[in-house]
Design a protein around this motif. Sequence first.
Motif, PDB file in Angstrom:
ATOM      1  N   GLN A 115     -32.589  17.480  12.393  1.00  0.00           N
ATOM      2  CA  GLN A 115     -33.910  17.709  11.534  1.00  0.00           C
ATOM      3  C   GLN A 115     -33.521  19.161  11.230  1.00  0.00           C
ATOM      4  N   GLY A 116     -32.619  19.771  10.969  1.00  0.00           N
ATOM      5  CA  GLY A 116     -32.343  21.249  10.681  1.00  0.00           C
ATOM      6  C   GLY A 116     -32.429  22.085  11.899  1.00  0.00           C
ATOM      7  N   LEU A 117     -32.439  21.689  13.113  1.00  0.00           N
ATOM      8  CA  LEU A 117     -32.375  22.566  14.276  1.00  0.00           C
ATOM      9  C   LEU A 117     -31.397  22.353  15.076  1.00  0.00           C
ATOM     10  N   CYS A 118     -30.910  23.279  15.805  1.00  0.00           N
ATOM     11  CA  CYS A 118     -29.770  23.384  16.780  1.00  0.00           C
ATOM     12  C   CYS A 118     -30.194  23.577  18.017  1.00  0.00           C
ATOM     13  N   VAL A 119     -29.681  23.066  18.992  1.00  0.00           N
ATOM     14  CA  VAL A 119     -30.062  23.232  20.423  1.00  0.00           C
ATOM     15  C   VAL A 119     -29.173  23.968  21.056  1.00  0.00           C
ATOM     16  N   PRO A 120     -29.200  25.246  21.479  1.00  0.00           N
ATOM     17  CA  PRO A 120     -28.296  26.045  22.099  1.00  0.00           C
ATOM     18  C   PRO A 120     -28.025  25.468  23.639  1.00  0.00           C
ATOM     19  N   LEU A 121     -26.638  25.349  23.927  1.00  0.00           N
ATOM     20  CA  LEU A 121     -26.103  25.153  25.212  1.00  0.00           C
ATOM     21  C   LEU A 121     -24.859  25.830  25.557  1.00  0.00           C
ATOM     22  N   VAL A 122     -24.465  25.737  26.838  1.00  0.00           N
ATOM     23  CA  VAL A 122     -23.517  26.709  27.418  1.00  0.00           C
ATOM     24  C   VAL A 122     -22.382  25.730  28.151  1.00  0.00           C
ATOM     25  N   ARG A 123     -21.184  25.873  27.790  1.00  0.00           N
ATOM     26  CA  ARG A 123     -20.146  25.209  28.491  1.00  0.00           C
ATOM     27  C   ARG A 123     -19.808  25.973  29.709  1.00  0.00           C
ATOM     28  N   MET A 124     -19.899  25.361  31.048  1.00  0.00           N
ATOM     29  CA  MET A 124     -19.656  26.168  32.088  1.00  0.00           C
ATOM     30  C   MET A 124     -18.577  25.457  32.911  1.00  0.00           C
ATOM     31  N   GLU A 125     -17.816  26.257  33.730  1.00  0.00           N
ATOM     32  CA  GLU A 125     -16.863  25.776  34.604  1.00  0.00           C
ATOM     33  C   GLU A 125     -16.784  26.382  36.038  1.00  0.00           C
ATOM     34  N   LYS A 126     -16.125  25.680  37.020  1.00  0.00           N
ATOM     35  CA  LYS A 126     -16.060  26.106  38.314  1.00  0.00           C
ATOM     36  C   LYS A 126     -14.723  25.543  38.927  1.00  0.00           C
ATOM     37  N   PRO A 127     -13.932  26.213  39.752  1.00  0.00           N
ATOM     38  CA  PRO A 127     -12.683  25.849  40.540  1.00  0.00           C
ATOM     39  C   PRO A 127     -13.490  24.870  41.840  1.00  0.00           C
TER      40      PRO A 127
END
Length: 179
Positions: free
Chosen positions: A166-178
């Motif tokens: 509905q016109g809004l985006c949700v911020p997310l973050v791709r993260m990683e770890k060994p």
Amino acid sequence: MSAFSHRLAKHQDLEALRAVMGRAIAQLQHGFLTPEQVAASHQVMGLDTQLIVDQTYFLVEDNAGTIAGCGGWSFRATLYGGDASIVAREPQKLDPARDAAKIRAMYTNPDFTRRGIGSRVLGLCEEAARTAGFRRAEMMATMAGVPLYEACGYVQVEPILSAPIQGLCVPLVRMEKPL
């Protein structure tokens, strides 16, 4: 933490798990997202029941059987999103020698925050993924989850925005770890 136990989630836990997730999204994202983004988050986040079928979804409960937190890992390509989310699923299996295990659908019951539940669930997921032969893990973190994941050794790889809701985006973050 002896007042808590953990186990793999079962199909009969779905209603209770969804209730915890709904409350967690509604209450724990404030301060990180606008109220409109919090509302939109319900269409981005949630439980992918494939994790329960695959027996890779854990829950931590107190002595009374109340779910304090939950989360899983996956040997499939889907990085995030639940059954009812707008995110497309990628069910193909990953190669542990080449691919990262996916940490998925991590939630803490708002009544149990700041008690080590999230770290405990994450540790269970990482150990299970390591046992399955994975050497690294990745996740799509919510903004509220980033501090916990960084404290547990994950690094931010890439910020993204969800598809518009509905016109809004949700911020997310791709993260990683060994592992």
